[in-house]
Design a protein around this motif. Structure first.
Motif, PDB file in Angstrom:
ATOM      1  N   ASN A 325       2.748  -9.714 -12.834  1.00 14.59           N
ATOM      2  CA  ASN A 325       2.879  -8.709 -11.782  1.00 14.59           C
ATOM      3  C   ASN A 325       2.935  -9.442 -10.441  1.00 14.59           C
ATOM      4  O   ASN A 325       2.816 -10.680 -10.407  1.00 14.59           O
ATOM      5  N   VAL A 326       3.104  -8.713  -9.361  1.00 10.75           N
ATOM      6  CA  VAL A 326       3.108  -9.329  -8.024  1.00 10.75           C
ATOM      7  C   VAL A 326       2.202  -8.520  -7.107  1.00 10.75           C
ATOM      8  O   VAL A 326       2.378  -7.309  -6.970  1.00 10.75           O
ATOM      9  N   HIS A 327       1.218  -9.168  -6.509  1.00  7.34           N
ATOM     10  CA  HIS A 327       0.303  -8.520  -5.565  1.00  7.34           C
ATOM     11  C   HIS A 327       0.309  -9.292  -4.265  1.00  7.34           C
ATOM     12  O   HIS A 327      -0.130 -10.424  -4.250  1.00  7.34           O
ATOM     13  N   TYR A 328       0.802  -8.716  -3.193  1.00  2.00           N
ATOM     14  CA  TYR A 328       1.399  -7.413  -3.052  1.00  2.00           C
ATOM     15  C   TYR A 328       2.693  -7.512  -2.280  1.00  2.00           C
ATOM     16  O   TYR A 328       2.830  -8.389  -1.433  1.00  2.00           O
ATOM     17  N   ILE A 329       3.582  -6.538  -2.467  1.00  2.00           N
ATOM     18  CA  ILE A 329       4.690  -6.349  -1.539  1.00  2.00           C
ATOM     19  C   ILE A 329       4.025  -5.932  -0.226  1.00  2.00           C
ATOM     20  O   ILE A 329       3.240  -4.974  -0.220  1.00  2.00           O
ATOM     21  N   PRO A 330       4.253  -6.633   0.885  1.00  2.00           N
ATOM     22  CA  PRO A 330       3.546  -6.276   2.126  1.00  2.00           C
ATOM     23  C   PRO A 330       3.786  -4.810   2.497  1.00  2.00           C
ATOM     24  O   PRO A 330       4.934  -4.348   2.509  1.00  2.00           O
ATOM     25  N   VAL A 331       2.700  -4.107   2.761  1.00  2.00           N
ATOM     26  CA  VAL A 331       2.798  -2.655   2.997  1.00  2.00           C
ATOM     27  C   VAL A 331       3.727  -2.347   4.170  1.00  2.00           C
ATOM     28  O   VAL A 331       4.492  -1.385   4.126  1.00  2.00           O
ATOM     29  N   HIS A 332       3.703  -3.207   5.207  1.00  4.49           N
ATOM     30  CA  HIS A 332       4.501  -2.889   6.400  1.00  4.49           C
ATOM     31  C   HIS A 332       6.000  -2.989   6.134  1.00  4.49           C
ATOM     32  O   HIS A 332       6.795  -2.535   6.943  1.00  4.49           O
ATOM     33  N   LEU A 333       6.387  -3.593   4.982  1.00  2.98           N
ATOM     34  CA  LEU A 333       7.821  -3.697   4.663  1.00  2.98           C
ATOM     35  C   LEU A 333       8.291  -2.567   3.744  1.00  2.98           C
ATOM     36  O   LEU A 333       9.466  -2.517   3.370  1.00  2.98           O
ATOM     37  N   GLN A 334       7.403  -1.669   3.374  1.00  2.52           N
ATOM     38  CA  GLN A 334       7.810  -0.481   2.610  1.00  2.52           C
ATOM     39  C   GLN A 334       8.659   0.399   3.536  1.00  2.52           C
ATOM     40  O   GLN A 334       8.366   0.502   4.739  1.00  2.52           O
ATOM     41  N   PRO A 335       9.696   1.044   2.966  1.00  2.79           N
ATOM     42  CA  PRO A 335      10.583   1.853   3.820  1.00  2.79           C
ATOM     43  C   PRO A 335       9.835   2.849   4.708  1.00  2.79           C
ATOM     44  O   PRO A 335      10.202   3.023   5.875  1.00  2.79           O
ATOM     45  N   TYR A 336       8.794   3.463   4.193  1.00  2.00           N
ATOM     46  CA  TYR A 336       8.042   4.431   5.008  1.00  2.00           C
ATOM     47  C   TYR A 336       7.471   3.764   6.267  1.00  2.00           C
ATOM     48  O   TYR A 336       7.536   4.322   7.364  1.00  2.00           O
ATOM     49  N   TYR A 337       6.914   2.562   6.105  1.00  3.94           N
ATOM     50  CA  TYR A 337       6.313   1.876   7.257  1.00  3.94           C
ATOM     51  C   TYR A 337       7.374   1.242   8.156  1.00  3.94           C
ATOM     52  O   TYR A 337       7.192   1.149   9.370  1.00  3.94           O
ATOM     53  N   ARG A 338       8.498   0.824   7.557  1.00  3.92           N
ATOM     54  CA  ARG A 338       9.609   0.338   8.399  1.00  3.92           C
ATOM     55  C   ARG A 338      10.072   1.451   9.334  1.00  3.92           C
ATOM     56  O   ARG A 338      10.375   1.196  10.498  1.00  3.92           O
TER      57      ARG A 338
END
Ligand code: PLP
Length: 391
Positions: A325-338
């Motif tokens: 698995n991968v921890h973590y995709i940086p939250v700020h790069l999620q489309p919602y946060y972009r």
């Protein structure tokens, strides 16, 4: 397939759940009370409030601390989205503090600098939510002294850290924070299916959270405003949710909790064994120096050679039946946060960590032969993916 994480359910857990099914109360009954007492005792907190998920616990913790529109809440980008979303649920703005590469945890120097800037701009956060990444405790002492100096509240997102310790105290003791939040999702230290809890030493915060988990309703005549109409009377005094945990879930958690120390020990032993087995391989281990107090929730390695190579290693291991698995995709790069204005390069520590991170299977029932298979598959994947895509 060897999964990256899974629960350990024993016959005694099953018996505990069946007993509830044969009893009078399926929800908000004696099992929830018993579970809350056992959690509080285990982590040395005054009180624990059990709820339907770790996310729900984060939400009511933010609300209990007064987070609302016009406020700012800070967390880290190297976490599950729930650590940031709970701030948005309250109508507050989110900002992030970068991590340090050594352990994936909040960087106290970056935090201190950002606080100085925020104070100058009159934008200090009301709440900070540090995350004990992979079960490794954050520098809570530094965080607590900054909280004192700059006047913000601290909610520990300890969803990875149930059973861990910091400075000789269990995570959740509340010595360095206002509220500590746990998750009992099946991949965490102990499982209830879905479930979570918020621990605190402040009985006013605990009472507020108990109200918020059940619609903001009280049935206690002593807490009511005005006349009590009769024994049936309840009052909704704030806007709450249905975040209750059922007695079925609580019974499972209560039974699992008896083995929490054994679970953490088993995880530590497996992590130490990985350390030895991976010694000769071309990977780094995050954290570089694990503290003896880590709850060892995740075993994360960093794959050198760039994101294309990490991807190749990931895919080869998956093809071998290893559930990496991968921890973590940086939250700020999620489309919602972009869409809220964040973008690439904002938090280089978390972004660099993400490009190399690979989480290996780690759970209580992982056998040594299975662990050997994981290590062999990693060695093969590393050697066959070469270093062609360096960069
Ligand atoms: C699991 C997890 C949560 C959310 O917990 P749920 O019980 O799944 O809602 C929040 N933060 C972190 C860091 C987690 O790992």
């Amino acid at each position: 397939m060897i999964p990256y994480g899974r629960q350990t359910v024993a016959e005694e857990d099953i018996d505990a759940v069946v007993r509830v099914l044969r009893s009078e109360r399926l929800t908000q009954g004696p099992e929830v009370d018993g579970f809350e007492h056992a959690i509080a005792q285990y982590c040395g907190a005054g009180q624990a409030v059990a709820v339907s998920s770790g996310t729900a616990a984060l939400h009511i913790a933010c609300l209990a601390l007064g987070l609302g529109p016009g406020d700012v809440g800070w967390t880290v980008p190297n976490t599950f989205v729930a650590s940031a979303n709970c701030i948005r649920y309250c109508g507050a703005e989110v900002d992030f503090v970068d991590i340090r590469p050594e352990d994936g945890n909040i960087d106290p120097d970056a935090l201190a600098e950002k606080l100085v800037r925020a104070e100058r701009e009159g934008r200090l956060p009301r709440v900070l939510i540090p995350v004990h990444f992979g079960g490794e405790p954050c520098d809570l002492e530094r965080i607590a002294s900054l909280a004192e100096r700059f006047g913000f509240k601290v909610i520990e997102d300890a969803c990875h850290a149930f059973g861990g310790r910091f400075r000789d105290e269990p995570i959740g003791s509340g010595r360095f924070s206002d509220i500590t939040v746990f998750s009992f999702h099946p991949i965490k230290t102990i499982a209830t299916g879905e479930g979570g809890a918020a621990a605190t030493n402040d009985s006013r915060l605990a009472a507020r959270m108990r109200g918020l988990r059940t619609h903001g309703i009280t049935r206690d005549p002593a807490e009511m405003e005005g006349e009590v109409d009769g024994p049936w009377h309840y009052q909704q005094q704030s806007l709450g949710w249905n975040y209750r945990l059922s007695d079925i879930h609580a019974a499972l958690g209560r039974s699992q909790l008896k083995r929490a120390d054994a679970f953490v020990c088993a995880r530590r032993d497996l992590a130490a064994r990985y350390d030895r087995l991976l010694g000769g391989l071309e990977v780094g281990v995050v954290p570089r120096e694990r503290s003896p107090d880590s709850a060892c929730h995740l075993y994360v390695v960093s794959v050198p050679g760039g994101p294309a190579r990490r991807r190749a290693v990931f895919e080869r291991m998956l093809a071998e039946g290893i559930g990496v698995n991968v921890h973590y995709i940086p939250v700020h790069l999620q489309p919602y946060y972009r869409r809220l204005g964040f973008g690439d390069g904002d938090f280089p520590g978390a972004e660099g960590h993400y490009r190399a991170a690979l989480t290996l299977p780690l759970f209580v029932s992982l056998t040594e032969p299975e662990q050997d298979r994981v290590v062999r598959a990693l060695a093969t994947a590393l050697s066959t993916s070469g270093r062609a895509n360096k960069g």
